[in-house]
Enzyme design. Structure first.
Site, short mmCIF file in Angstrom:
data_model
loop_
_atom_site.label_atom_id
_atom_site.label_comp_id
_atom_site.label_asym_id
_atom_site.label_seq_id
_atom_site.Cartn_x
_atom_site.Cartn_y
_atom_site.Cartn_z
N LYS A 91 7.82 -6.28 -11.39
CA LYS A 91 8.48 -7.00 -12.48
C LYS A 91 9.00 -8.36 -12.05
O LYS A 91 9.17 -9.26 -12.87
CB LYS A 91 9.68 -6.19 -12.97
CG LYS A 91 9.35 -4.88 -13.62
CD LYS A 91 10.60 -4.13 -14.01
CE LYS A 91 11.17 -3.26 -12.91
NZ LYS A 91 10.39 -2.11 -12.51
N LYS A 143 13.41 -5.86 -16.96
CA LYS A 143 12.32 -5.51 -17.89
C LYS A 143 12.42 -6.34 -19.18
O LYS A 143 11.40 -6.79 -19.71
CB LYS A 143 12.38 -4.02 -18.22
CG LYS A 143 11.94 -3.16 -17.05
CD LYS A 143 12.19 -1.69 -17.32
CE LYS A 143 11.65 -0.84 -16.17
NZ LYS A 143 12.19 0.51 -16.15
N THR A 186 4.22 -5.12 -3.88
CA THR A 186 5.38 -4.99 -3.00
C THR A 186 6.60 -4.58 -3.83
O THR A 186 6.58 -4.66 -5.06
CB THR A 186 5.67 -6.31 -2.25
OG1 THR A 186 6.00 -7.32 -3.20
CG2 THR A 186 4.47 -6.75 -1.43
N VAL A 208 6.09 -3.07 -17.17
CA VAL A 208 7.03 -2.39 -18.08
C VAL A 208 6.31 -1.19 -18.70
O VAL A 208 5.17 -1.31 -19.15
CB VAL A 208 7.53 -3.33 -19.21
CG1 VAL A 208 8.51 -2.58 -20.12
CG2 VAL A 208 8.19 -4.57 -18.64
N GLY A 237 4.42 7.97 -14.84
CA GLY A 237 3.98 8.35 -13.50
C GLY A 237 3.20 7.26 -12.82
O GLY A 237 2.78 6.28 -13.45
N GLU A 264 0.06 -5.94 -16.51
CA GLU A 264 0.25 -4.86 -17.49
C GLU A 264 1.22 -3.79 -16.99
O GLU A 264 1.93 -3.17 -17.77
CB GLU A 264 -1.09 -4.23 -17.86
CG GLU A 264 -1.01 -3.21 -18.96
CD GLU A 264 -0.41 -3.81 -20.23
OE1 GLU A 264 -1.12 -4.52 -20.94
OE2 GLU A 264 0.78 -3.57 -20.52
N PHE A 295 0.87 -1.18 0.00
CA PHE A 295 0.00 0.00 0.00
C PHE A 295 0.90 1.23 0.00
O PHE A 295 0.85 2.06 0.89
CB PHE A 295 -0.89 -0.05 1.25
CG PHE A 295 -2.10 0.85 1.20
CD1 PHE A 295 -2.89 0.94 0.07
CD2 PHE A 295 -2.47 1.58 2.32
CE1 PHE A 295 -4.01 1.75 0.03
CE2 PHE A 295 -3.59 2.39 2.31
CZ PHE A 295 -4.37 2.48 1.16
N ASP A 334 18.02 -3.09 -13.93
CA ASP A 334 16.61 -2.75 -14.10
C ASP A 334 16.17 -3.04 -15.54
O ASP A 334 15.12 -3.65 -15.76
CB ASP A 334 16.39 -1.26 -13.77
CG ASP A 334 14.99 -0.79 -14.12
OD1 ASP A 334 14.06 -1.12 -13.37
OD2 ASP A 334 14.82 -0.14 -15.17
N1 LIG Z 1 5.75 3.85 -8.55
C1 LIG Z 1 5.66 3.61 -9.85
O1 LIG Z 1 5.38 4.52 -10.65
C2 LIG Z 1 5.85 2.21 -10.39
C3 LIG Z 1 5.90 2.03 -11.76
C4 LIG Z 1 5.98 0.73 -12.29
C5 LIG Z 1 6.06 -0.35 -11.43
N2 LIG Z 1 6.07 -0.14 -10.06
C6 LIG Z 1 6.17 -1.32 -9.20
O2 LIG Z 1 4.98 -1.41 -8.41
C7 LIG Z 1 5.30 -1.97 -7.13
C8 LIG Z 1 4.80 -1.01 -6.05
O3 LIG Z 1 5.45 0.25 -6.25
P1 LIG Z 1 5.26 1.45 -5.20
O4 LIG Z 1 5.88 2.63 -5.83
O5 LIG Z 1 3.85 1.49 -4.74
O6 LIG Z 1 6.18 0.91 -4.00
P2 LIG Z 1 6.31 1.52 -2.52
O7 LIG Z 1 5.77 2.91 -2.49
O8 LIG Z 1 7.70 1.26 -2.08
O9 LIG Z 1 5.31 0.62 -1.65
C9 LIG Z 1 5.57 -0.73 -1.39
C10 LIG Z 1 4.53 -1.26 -0.43
O10 LIG Z 1 4.80 -2.64 -0.17
C11 LIG Z 1 4.82 -2.85 1.26
N3 LIG Z 1 5.69 -3.97 1.54
C12 LIG Z 1 7.03 -4.04 1.46
N4 LIG Z 1 7.45 -5.30 1.72
C13 LIG Z 1 6.35 -6.01 1.99
C14 LIG Z 1 6.12 -7.36 2.36
N5 LIG Z 1 7.12 -8.24 2.46
N6 LIG Z 1 4.85 -7.77 2.59
C15 LIG Z 1 3.81 -6.90 2.47
N7 LIG Z 1 3.97 -5.61 2.11
C16 LIG Z 1 5.23 -5.18 1.87
C17 LIG Z 1 5.28 -1.54 1.83
O11 LIG Z 1 4.88 -1.45 3.19
P3 LIG Z 1 5.33 -0.19 4.11
O12 LIG Z 1 4.73 1.04 3.47
O13 LIG Z 1 4.71 -0.47 5.42
O14 LIG Z 1 6.80 -0.20 4.06
C18 LIG Z 1 4.52 -0.57 0.93
O15 LIG Z 1 3.18 -0.46 1.39
C19 LIG Z 1 6.82 -2.16 -7.10
O16 LIG Z 1 7.13 -3.50 -7.41
C20 LIG Z 1 7.31 -1.22 -8.20
O17 LIG Z 1 8.52 -1.66 -8.76
C21 LIG Z 1 5.94 1.09 -9.54
#
Ligand SMILES: NC(=O)c1ccc[n+]([C@@H]2O[C@H](COP(=O)([O-])OP(=O)(O)OC[C@H]3O[C@@H](n4cnc5c(N)ncnc54)[C@H](OP(=O)(O)O)[C@@H]3O)[C@@H](O)[C@H]2O)c1
Length: 346
Positions: free
Chosen positions: A132, A231, A103, A159, A327, A156, A15, A227
């Site tokens: 990924k 991908k 996560t 990447v 974004g 989806e 979250f 990275d």
């Molecule tokens: N942000 C982007 O634009 C983007 C783009 C493409 C792909 N992604 C991918 O989408 C995923 C989420 O991205 P995000 O930006 O939302 O990441 P984030 O802001 O770092 O949030 C990660 C979440 O996962 C929780 N978490 C970490 N380890 C965990 C575990 N072992 N069990 C349960 N929960 C766990 C964290 O909890 P806490 O908050 O309590 O630490 C946090 O709520 C990632 O894999 C990222 O690579 C993100």
């Protein structure tokens, strides 16, 4: 007007940026899109790393959940039922139709996300992920498990954020084989090389990217090409029915490049960029990541792009996708697109 929407119960594992944005849109545009697909979304569980876990089979109060985590508090006040210790127990107990796996990526193994996805599919939940790792490290086995369980594994968002790569090839290119692809998929290295073209040296360009929050405090995964390799595997595994892992990708990063290399490329009318390529040669799949010098009018080096991907196909020649600034809204949209696909197939 009476409606007969089926409930679509969602469990969020993670979250953070993506999960919070997604949940924030459910009361608005995303909710309307899901309604039009015939379902009523209901978030029955949220699990995090340090912000606790909450389950409520009748649906969690989402605005309160958002307020709690934004204030740095845990979700525990929203939880109903026996306490839950960890993500494994969450997956085993949550009453949901879909697990949204959000996560963080661990680029060396794909774990623990890979195990979370496997456990959810084995329990008969659909899984949608933006991570990924599971796609790069285990997609083929996960897809087989999903098929045996009569559920879907969709990804989806892994990447180019929400750009419809996987849904495009699945739905809009019937019968077409992807013979290969080439792409610019790592925005951090693109930015660094672009700033070196403007006269900064490597260290200054990297420091600037870190100060802008574009590069991580530990930027090695971007700089060394990991990275991009993850991908590339996700794409090859999904689009070319491959089963390769990031350590099997021929990989070179941009760390060895200096201002003289960038300047020499510019003098030839070219730009250096970190490029991903995949092709089958004599029946063998070859996937590579490395810096390449490309003419300035090549589609892969068009300025302003965070991501470019060109698919090389048998029946449709080349199909390209171009992404401006990426974004979190686009990644969250990818979750929505996958949920609509699940809703429509039910
Ligand atoms: N942000 C982007 O634009 C983007 C783009 C493409 C792909 N992604 C991918 O989408 C995923 C989420 O991205 P995000 O930006 O939302 O990441 P984030 O802001 O770092 O949030 C990660 C979440 O996962 C929780 N978490 C970490 N380890 C965990 C575990 N072992 N069990 C349960 N929960 C766990 C964290 O909890 P806490 O908050 O309590 O630490 C946090 O709520 C990632 O894999 C990222 O690579 C993100």
């Amino acid at each position: 007007v009476a409606t007969s929407r089926r409930p679509l119960r969602l469990a969020l594992l993670g979250f953070g940026n993506v999960g919070r944005y997604f949940v924030g849109q459910l009361a608005g545009a995303y909710g309307r899109v899901l309604h039009a697909a015939g379902v009523e979304p209901l978030v029955t569980g949220i699990a995090t790393g340090r912000h606790g876990v909450a389950l409520d089979r009748d649906g969690l109060a989402l605005s309160r959940a958002l307020r709690l985590v934004k204030a740095g508090q845990t979700l525990t006040p929203l939880h109903r039922g026996a306490p839950i210790d960890d993500a494994d127990a969450f997956i085993a107990r949550v009453r949901a139709d879909v697990l949204l796996e959000l996560t963080p990526l661990v680029p060396t193994s794909g774990e623990p996300a890979l195990g979370y996805v496997r456990a959810a599919l084995a329990r008969g939940l659909h899984v949608v992920t933006a991570n990924k790792g599971p796609v790069a490290f285990g997609r083929r086995r996960l897809m087989r498990l999903a098929a045996r369980q009569g559920v879907q594994f969709r990804h989806e968002g892994v990447v180019m954020d929400g750009f419809p790569i996987f849904n495009l090839t699945e739905r809009c290119l019937p019968g077409t084989r992807i013979l290969g692809f080439r792409g610019l998929l790592n925005s951090t290295t693109t930015r660094i090389l672009g700033r070196m073209e403007a006269g900064l040296d490597f260290d200054a360009a990297l420091a600037e990217a870190q100060a802008a929050g574009v590069a991580e405090a530990d930027p090695r995964h971007d700089i060394d090409g990991w990275d991009a390799a993850v991908k590339a595997c996700a794409l090859a595994n999904a689009l070319m029915d491959a089963d390769i892992r990031p350590d099997q990708v021929e990989r070179r990063g941009i760390g060895g490049l200096g201002s003289a290399d960038v300047g020499a490329a510019l003098a030839r009318g070219c730009r250096l960029r970190l490029i991903v390529r995949a092709r089958r040669r004599a029946g063998r799949l070859h996937v590579s990541v490395g810096p390449e010098s490309l003419p300035q009018d090549d589609v892969l080096v068009s300025s302003g792009a965070d991501g470019v991907l060109v698919l090389e196909t048998d029946l449709m020649r080349e199909v390209g996708l171009w992404e401006g600034a990426g974004g979190v809204d686009q990644t969250a949209y990818a979750l929505l697109a996958d949920l609509v696909a699940i809703a429509r197939s039910a």
